[in-house]
Each structure stands twice: as structure tokens, then as C-alpha cells.
Design a protein around this motif. Structure first.
Motif, PDB file in Angstrom:
ATOM      1  N   PHE A  51       0.824  -1.201   0.000  1.00 11.10           N
ATOM      2  CA  PHE A  51       0.000   0.000   0.000  1.00 11.10           C
ATOM      3  C   PHE A  51       0.865   1.261   0.000  1.00 11.10           C
ATOM      4  O   PHE A  51       1.833   1.364   0.752  1.00 11.10           O
ATOM      5  N   SER A  52       0.481   2.242  -0.819  1.00  8.34           N
ATOM      6  CA  SER A  52       1.140   3.538  -0.786  1.00  8.34           C
ATOM      7  C   SER A  52       0.613   4.386   0.363  1.00  8.34           C
ATOM      8  O   SER A  52       1.260   5.339   0.793  1.00  8.34           O
ATOM      9  N   PHE A  53      -0.568   4.044   0.846  1.00  3.94           N
ATOM     10  CA  PHE A  53      -1.168   4.716   2.002  1.00  3.94           C
ATOM     11  C   PHE A  53      -2.000   3.708   2.756  1.00  3.94           C
ATOM     12  O   PHE A  53      -2.693   2.873   2.161  1.00  3.94           O
ATOM     13  N   SER A  54      -1.951   3.770   4.094  1.00  2.00           N
ATOM     14  CA  SER A  54      -2.753   2.880   4.923  1.00  2.00           C
ATOM     15  C   SER A  54      -2.999   3.537   6.273  1.00  2.00           C
ATOM     16  O   SER A  54      -2.079   4.111   6.864  1.00  2.00           O
ATOM     17  N   ASP A  55      -4.234   3.496   6.740  1.00  2.00           N
ATOM     18  CA  ASP A  55      -4.566   4.111   8.020  1.00  2.00           C
ATOM     19  C   ASP A  55      -5.706   3.323   8.660  1.00  2.00           C
ATOM     20  O   ASP A  55      -6.662   2.933   7.977  1.00  2.00           O
ATOM     21  N   THR A  56      -5.588   3.078   9.953  1.00  2.00           N
ATOM     22  CA  THR A  56      -6.634   2.394  10.716  1.00  2.00           C
ATOM     23  C   THR A  56      -7.016   3.274  11.895  1.00  2.00           C
ATOM     24  O   THR A  56      -6.139   3.722  12.642  1.00  2.00           O
ATOM     25  N   ILE A  57      -8.298   3.526  12.057  1.00  2.00           N
ATOM     26  CA  ILE A  57      -8.789   4.466  13.063  1.00  2.00           C
ATOM     27  C   ILE A  57      -9.840   3.793  13.923  1.00  2.00           C
ATOM     28  O   ILE A  57     -10.748   3.125  13.407  1.00  2.00           O
ATOM     29  N   ILE A  58      -9.727   3.966  15.224  1.00  2.02           N
ATOM     30  CA  ILE A  58     -10.777   3.529  16.141  1.00  2.02           C
ATOM     31  C   ILE A  58     -11.387   4.776  16.772  1.00  2.02           C
ATOM     32  O   ILE A  58     -10.663   5.711  17.138  1.00  2.02           O
ATOM     33  N   SER A  59     -12.702   4.803  16.871  1.00  8.08           N
ATOM     34  CA  SER A  59     -13.355   5.995  17.386  1.00  8.08           C
ATOM     35  C   SER A  59     -14.572   5.620  18.232  1.00  8.08           C
ATOM     36  O   SER A  59     -15.125   4.524  18.115  1.00  8.08           O
ATOM     37  N   TYR A  60     -14.945   6.563  19.086  1.00  6.93           N
ATOM     38  CA  TYR A  60     -16.187   6.459  19.860  1.00  6.93           C
ATOM     39  C   TYR A  60     -16.996   7.715  19.600  1.00  6.93           C
ATOM     40  O   TYR A  60     -16.439   8.827  19.524  1.00  6.93           O
ATOM     41  N   ARG A  61     -18.303   7.548  19.457  1.00  8.29           N
ATOM     42  CA  ARG A  61     -19.181   8.709  19.326  1.00  8.29           C
ATOM     43  C   ARG A  61     -20.503   8.449  20.041  1.00  8.29           C
ATOM     44  O   ARG A  61     -20.957   7.308  20.141  1.00  8.29           O
ATOM     45  N   PHE A  62     -21.069   9.531  20.526  1.00 11.24           N
ATOM     46  CA  PHE A  62     -22.437   9.501  21.058  1.00 11.24           C
ATOM     47  C   PHE A  62     -23.311  10.231  20.057  1.00 11.24           C
ATOM     48  O   PHE A  62     -22.941  11.298  19.550  1.00 11.24           O
ATOM     49  N   GLN A  63     -24.460   9.660  19.746  1.00 16.04           N
ATOM     50  CA  GLN A  63     -25.382  10.341  18.849  1.00 16.04           C
ATOM     51  C   GLN A  63     -26.812  10.209  19.374  1.00 16.04           C
ATOM     52  O   GLN A  63     -27.220   9.147  19.847  1.00 16.04           O
ATOM     53  N   GLY A  64     -27.524  11.309  19.319  1.00 15.20           N
ATOM     54  CA  GLY A  64     -28.896  11.286  19.776  1.00 15.20           C
ATOM     55  C   GLY A  64     -29.527  12.668  19.662  1.00 15.20           C
ATOM     56  O   GLY A  64     -28.823  13.686  19.573  1.00 15.20           O
ATOM     57  N   PRO A  65     -30.869  12.727  19.614  1.00 13.84           N
ATOM     58  CA  PRO A  65     -31.737  11.547  19.646  1.00 13.84           C
ATOM     59  C   PRO A  65     -31.820  10.878  18.276  1.00 13.84           C
ATOM     60  O   PRO A  65     -32.079  11.550  17.282  1.00 13.84           O
ATOM     61  N   SER A  66     -31.574   9.573  18.232  1.00 10.68           N
ATOM     62  CA  SER A  66     -31.708   8.813  16.996  1.00 10.68           C
ATOM     63  C   SER A  66     -33.148   8.352  16.827  1.00 10.68           C
ATOM     64  O   SER A  66     -33.929   8.331  17.787  1.00 10.68           O
ATOM     65  N   ALA A  67     -33.493   7.982  15.608  1.00  9.78           N
ATOM     66  CA  ALA A  67     -34.836   7.484  15.309  1.00  9.78           C
ATOM     67  C   ALA A  67     -34.743   6.042  14.830  1.00  9.78           C
ATOM     68  O   ALA A  67     -33.805   5.676  14.121  1.00  9.78           O
ATOM     69  N   GLU A  68     -35.708   5.238  15.236  1.00  8.63           N
ATOM     70  CA  GLU A  68     -35.797   3.869  14.770  1.00  8.63           C
ATOM     71  C   GLU A  68     -37.212   3.635  14.238  1.00  8.63           C
ATOM     72  O   GLU A  68     -38.185   3.732  14.990  1.00  8.63           O
TER      73      GLU A  68
END
Length: 329
Positions: A51-68
Motif C-alpha cells: 500500500f502507498s497509504f494505509s490508516d486504521t482508526i478507532i473511534s467512539y461517538r455519542f449520537q442522539g436523539p436517533s430514530a428507529e
């Protein structure tokens, strides 16, 4: 690393070089070289990178109010109103570029509040929020790179036109028992922007789903092939004087056929948009860019999953987002 796959010949040269150095040392036995003689060694060639470029990212997010869709509250007067659902989301994202294209893989693990209860086909587990796994893959092949040409571009507007393909897979532990399988195939237009990237995918979209509306042993629904449009971007806001960028996506899926207990409800055009303001904290504080970031944004989802708001409650989502991400490299 899978670095040997691309050019095994160079790997062989590296191994031979290492072998020559080892053989020279063994042949000398116990005889020490004179101190005034320079000892030279064949440099070891590192294996080439796939690979000429490679990146791995781990993230956390809170989202709301979501709809179901389908989740509501029964009022005293008999009316049903949409029920808001907060969500905590862990995301693992990997992106890479190689000689002939790019790949992106994203896995969301979404945990709902108890307003969206977990369950199975026999009923809900009250007080326990549902967990959903949503996997996305997107790949692009560049004919310009494959054939070493610039024919597939529009100077000053589009720097590359590639073949795009991908898949969406999800599962969720609720009474509704959703399980989605979708494939995409089409064209990717990489626009010529001064910095960052701006890509538009124009694709065909085909979805298979298992859900609580469908009848039959497997409760499966095969939707029609339909057009889909994906706009993704990450644009640095250099005028602010801060390591800020605007990143997000917009997706449109046109109506894809019917859904419902007897497939009597027509799906509607689906539109989802997420926009985040991203601050590179590493670059701001310690001079280590592209390592640790914080972000805040907004997600809007119209006719979620294509559901018709005249037939299904809670199909419009307006959610605030806040989170952190770390680049694993």
C-alpha cells in the motif's frame, strides 16, 4: 504486513542479500578481521509495501436523539408518537491506497438505550438496549492507473474516474430481527480540489433483507435494483488558522420496491447526511498530526431505511454527534 505480495522479486533480492551477509560471517570462522580494515556489508533491501497509504482508526461517538422506524410511545389518548433513542457507537475504520485503486472498510457497533429494546422473534428484553453491527466496504479501481493514461479524467474538474463497488451488511438483536445484505457497483468521480478530497459515487444498489414485516419461513425481502448516489468529503479549513477540517457524507437511495407484512408498502427515496467538524488535537497540542482527534456534528436521515412515514412511525432522524478518534496506523 502483506508486503511480499506485490513484488516477490524484490523480496527475493532482499533475502539473497541477507544470505550473502550471513555466509560471509560464517566463512570467516574465528579469524577476526584486522582493526584497520574497513568491513563492508551488502545493504538489506526492505520488502516493498503493498500500500502507498494505509490508516486504521478507532473511534467512539455519542449520537442522539436517533430514530428507529416503528419505535413509538402509546399516549393515553391512543396516539402513537416517535420515541427518541440515544446511541453509543464504537467504529473501526481502515482505508488504504495501492497501485490501482483504494479500499475502505468501516464497522459500526451501535448500542441503543433501553428505548430501543433488544429481543428476538419471541419478544422484547425490556430494560436492555439493542446492539447492531453495521459493516461497509467500498473499493475503487482506477483505469487511469491500470492503463497508465489520463483519458478517464476532466482536467481541472475531475482528476480520476474509477470503477466503484461495495457491500453493506448489518444485523440487529431485536424482535424486528433485521439482517441486511446489499451490493453496489458503478462509477466514482474524484474531484480536483486544492486539498483534502471530494468524491461522488453514482451506483446501482441491490438489497436483500430479513425483517419483521415480511412473511414466510425466512421473513426475507428482495428489493429492486435502484440508483444510489454517495458524496464523501474531507476538506481542511485552513483559513481558521487551526488544524480543523469538515468531513462527512451524503447518500441518496431511490425507491427500491415494496416492504410490509405482505409487501404492500412502497419504499420512499432515502436520504442520509452526516457532517462533522474535526479538530486534530495532536497537531494542535503536541505537534503529532493525524493521531488523536475530536469531532462534533449532525446527522439527518429522511425516510430511514426507505420507510414510508405515512405507513411507519419514526422515520426521520435529527441527531447530534460528539466523539473522539485515534489513528492506530
Amino acid at each position: 504486513m502483506l508486503t511480499w505480495v506485490a513484488r516477490p522479486g524484490l523480496l527475493l533480492l532482499a533475502c539473497l542479500a541477507q544470505g550473502f551477509v550471513g555466509a560471509a560471517s560464517a566463512g570467516e570462522g574465528d579469524v577476526a578481521p584486522p582493526r584497520d580494515r574497513a568491513v563492508s556489508a551488502i545493504p538489506v533491501v526492505p520488502p516493498p509495501s503493498l500500500f502507498s497509504f494505509s490508516d486504521t482508526i478507532i473511534s467512539y461517538r455519542f449520537q442522539g436523539p436517533s430514530a428507529e422506524p416503528g419505535i413509538g410511545i402509546e399516549r393515553a389518548d391512543g396516539r402513537r408518537e416517535p420515541r427518541e433513542v440515544p446511541k453509543n457507537v464504537i467504529n473501526l475504520l481502515h482505508a488504504n491506497a495501492w497501485d490501482y485503486g483504494t479500499n475502505l472498510l468501516s464497522l459500526d457497533i451501535l448500542r441503543s438505550g433501553s428505548q430501543d429494546p433488544a429481543g428476538d422473534k419471541f419478544g422484547n428484553f425490556e430494560g436492555v438496549g439493542a446492539t447492531e453491527a453495521y459493516l461497509i466496504y467500498r473499493g475503487v479501481l482506477s483505469p487511469n492507473k491500470i492503463f497508465d493514461t489520463t483519458i478517464f479524467s476532466i482536467p481541472g474538474v475531475v482528476k480520476d474516474i474509477g470503477l466503484s463497488f461495495g457491500a453493506d451488511i448489518n444485523t440487529k438483536d431485536t424482535k424486528f430481527d433485521s439482517e441486511k445484505r446489499a451490493g453496489t457497483f458503478g462509477l466514482n468521480f474524484a474531484f480536483d480540489v486544492p486539498a483534502g478530497y471530494l468524491n461522488l459515487k453514482v451506483q446501482g444498489y441491490k438489497e436483500f433483507s430479513r425483517n419483521g414485516f415480511a412473511v414466510g419461513r425466512f421473513r426475507s425481502v428482495e428489493f429492486l435494483m435502484t440508483p444510489e448516489f454517495e458524496l464523501t468529503y474531507a476538506l481542511p479549513l485552513t483559513f481558521t488558522g487551526l488544524p480543523l477540517s469538515l468531513a462527512g457524507f451524503n447518500t441518496i437511495i431511490l425507491p427500491k420496491g415494496r416492504y410490509g407484512t405482505t409487501n404492500q408498502n412502497e419504499t420512499q427515496m432515502e436520504f442520509v447526511s452526516q457532517t462533522n467538524l474535526v479538530l486534530d488535537v495532536g497537531a494542535l497540542v503536541s505537534g503529532t498530526p493525524n493521531r488523536f482527534e475530536v469531532f462534533a456534528g449532525f446527522q439527518y436521515w429522511h425516510n430511514k431505511f426507505g420507510a414510508d412515514p405515512r405507513r411507519t412511525i419514526n422515520t426521520e432522524e435529527k441527531a447530534l454527534i460528539a466523539g473522539v478518534s485515534y489513528h492506530l496506523r
